[in-house]
Motif scaffolding. Structure first.
Motif, mmCIF file in Angstrom:
data_model
loop_
_atom_site.group_PDB
_atom_site.id
_atom_site.type_symbol
_atom_site.label_atom_id
_atom_site.label_comp_id
_atom_site.label_asym_id
_atom_site.label_seq_id
_atom_site.Cartn_x
_atom_site.Cartn_y
_atom_site.Cartn_z
ATOM 1 N N THR A 14 0.823 -1.219 0.000
ATOM 2 C CA THR A 14 0.000 0.000 0.000
ATOM 3 C C THR A 14 0.852 1.262 0.000
ATOM 4 O O THR A 14 0.349 2.347 0.247
ATOM 5 N N THR A 52 -6.789 -2.496 -9.252
ATOM 6 C CA THR A 52 -6.665 -1.048 -9.350
ATOM 7 C C THR A 52 -5.238 -0.721 -8.952
ATOM 8 O O THR A 52 -4.644 -1.435 -8.136
ATOM 9 N N GLU A 53 -4.699 0.295 -9.530
ATOM 10 C CA GLU A 53 -3.358 0.741 -9.176
ATOM 11 C C GLU A 53 -2.280 -0.302 -9.398
ATOM 12 O O GLU A 53 -1.251 -0.265 -8.737
ATOM 13 N N HIS A 60 4.821 0.908 -4.738
ATOM 14 C CA HIS A 60 4.181 0.697 -3.433
ATOM 15 C C HIS A 60 4.925 -0.348 -2.606
ATOM 16 O O HIS A 60 5.002 -0.243 -1.385
ATOM 17 N N GLN A 117 -18.261 -4.367 -2.933
ATOM 18 C CA GLN A 117 -17.327 -3.273 -3.248
ATOM 19 C C GLN A 117 -16.985 -3.177 -4.728
ATOM 20 O O GLN A 117 -16.801 -2.092 -5.257
ATOM 21 N N SER A 196 -7.006 5.812 6.966
ATOM 22 C CA SER A 196 -6.675 5.181 5.693
ATOM 23 C C SER A 196 -6.274 6.216 4.666
ATOM 24 O O SER A 196 -6.720 7.362 4.695
ATOM 25 N N LYS A 197 -5.411 5.738 3.774
ATOM 26 C CA LYS A 197 -4.895 6.596 2.726
ATOM 27 C C LYS A 197 -6.036 7.070 1.814
ATOM 28 O O LYS A 197 -6.068 8.228 1.408
ATOM 29 N N SER A 198 -6.971 6.146 1.511
ATOM 30 C CA SER A 198 -8.021 6.489 0.548
ATOM 31 C C SER A 198 -8.938 7.591 1.089
ATOM 32 O O SER A 198 -9.531 8.336 0.322
ATOM 33 N N LEU A 199 -9.045 7.679 2.413
ATOM 34 C CA LEU A 199 -9.888 8.749 2.980
ATOM 35 C C LEU A 199 -9.068 10.013 3.246
ATOM 36 O O LEU A 199 -9.604 11.028 3.685
ATOM 37 N N ASN A 200 -7.775 9.925 2.992
ATOM 38 C CA ASN A 200 -6.868 11.047 3.230
ATOM 39 C C ASN A 200 -7.007 11.617 4.653
ATOM 40 O O ASN A 200 -6.982 12.826 4.852
#
Ligand code: TRP
Length: 326
Positions: A14, A52-53, A60, A117, A196-200
């Motif tokens: 990640t 994704t990514e 990462h 999801q 979490s990173k995705s929620l910054n």
């Protein structure tokens, strides 16, 4: 010193790690090295299930392992490697899949959650995710697996798969014990959602003291305190919760000063930012040192893969013989 047993744990690549990763997993990985022989794996194949990514997989992986090493995961004492560098895991995955009833996989709450999801990408790998995880753990003959509660069902599944395999083919694989990471969910700067990173809403371990300060000052504090002169409620303040874990010795004083309104939330955040920056000073120094040689992380991972492979080859040979493959 005689170690208690062998630990295996895996984490999806990640990238740069944050305080939630540290308190929830990394700190524990570091500590376990004293008592166990540890095998820590970057599960890049598992990461492919969400597709994704994938173009960032390499970066990462590098960033995550750099943070792991800087935090004290020690490649001399532990095996640190990338899942796909030891292809035997996919062989074991295939063999284990033959004794795994499909219904057991599709019934798992984690699978159902993934279907919700990513309804447009319910791929075969997603169904087999826990079988690959069971292959990870059993390939390296781990007896102890430190994970958070979110992975408890997967661990139970691994145990069941091992019992089935051993029942069919005779005692071959080790049934691992789950070692629950008892750390409560680490909330992000918003004070509501899991960090979490995705929620910054995260604080990266590699941040400079200035960046830490900036991030911390945006944190949501005690939701029940309106004025600086109001008594605080540290028990419901996320800043206090995190502070307590990083500076346990100071916790009683911070708690009292907050409760008695000796300090306000802004002052508390400055205090926390300073302690946080100090706590990770050694981390930043080591990180800079390891990053100064761009090959270092990859060398660690190459060495880790060789050592992991030595164990994997033995297990795979035993498994194939038991199963009766010619
Ligand atoms: N599924 C785990 C997660 O998402 C990662 C993982 C893969 C793992 N293989 C493992 C964890 C083996 C423990 C043991 O966090």
């Amino acid at each position: 010193m005689k170690k208690k047993g062998r630990v295996f744990s895996g984490a999806r690549p990640t990238g740069r790690q944050h305080l939630g990763n540290y308190l929830g997993a990394i700190r524990n990985y570091v500590a376990l090295q004293d008592d166990y022989e540890c095998v820590y794996c970057v599960v890049d194949l598992h990461a492919l299930t969400s597709l994704t990514e994938t173009e960032f997989l390499k970066d990462h992986t590098y960033d995550m392992v750099l943070d792991w090493l800087a935090a004290g995961m020690d490649p001399k004492r532990s095996i640190i490697f990338v899942q796909s560098h030891v292809p035997q895991v996919t062989e074991l995955h295939t063999i284990l899949s033959m004794t795994t009833p499909l219904g057991m996989l599709t019934r798992l709450p984690t699978f159902k959650e993934k279907v919700r999801q990513q309804p447009d990408n319910v791929n075969y790998g997603l169904v087999g995710y826990p079988v690959l995880m069971a292959a990870d753990i059993t390939l390296y003959k781990a007896d102890t697996v430190p994970v958070g509660v979110d992975q408890a069902a997967h661990l139970e599944f691994t145990r069941e798969i091992v019992r089935r395999f051993n029942y069919h083919f005779g005692p071959t694989l080790i049934e691992p014990q789950i070692k629950l990471t008892d750390f409560p969910k680490v909330l992000g700067t918003d004070g509501v959602n899991k960090m979490s990173k995705s929620l910054n809403n995260h604080i990266e371990l590699a941040s400079s003291p200035e960046e830490i300060q900036e991030r911390v000052m945006t944190m949501v504090t005690d939701p029940a305190r309106r004025y600086r002169t109001d008594p605080g409620h540290p028990e419901i303040c996320n800043v206090f919760t995190l502070h307590k874990h990083l500076s346990p010795d100071d916790a009683p004083r911070i708690e009292a000063d907050c409760r008695n309104a000796v300090i306000g939330c802004v002052e508390h955040k400055r205090w926390f930012a300073k302690d946080l920056a100090d706590y990770f000073a050694l981390f930043r120094a080591r990180r800079a040192e390891f990053a100064s040689d761009p090959n270092y992380v990859w060398e660690v991972l190459t060495d880790g893969a060789e050592r992991a492979q030595a164990i994997a080859k033995v297990t795979i040979a035993e498994v194939k013989e038991r199963v009766g493959l010619p």
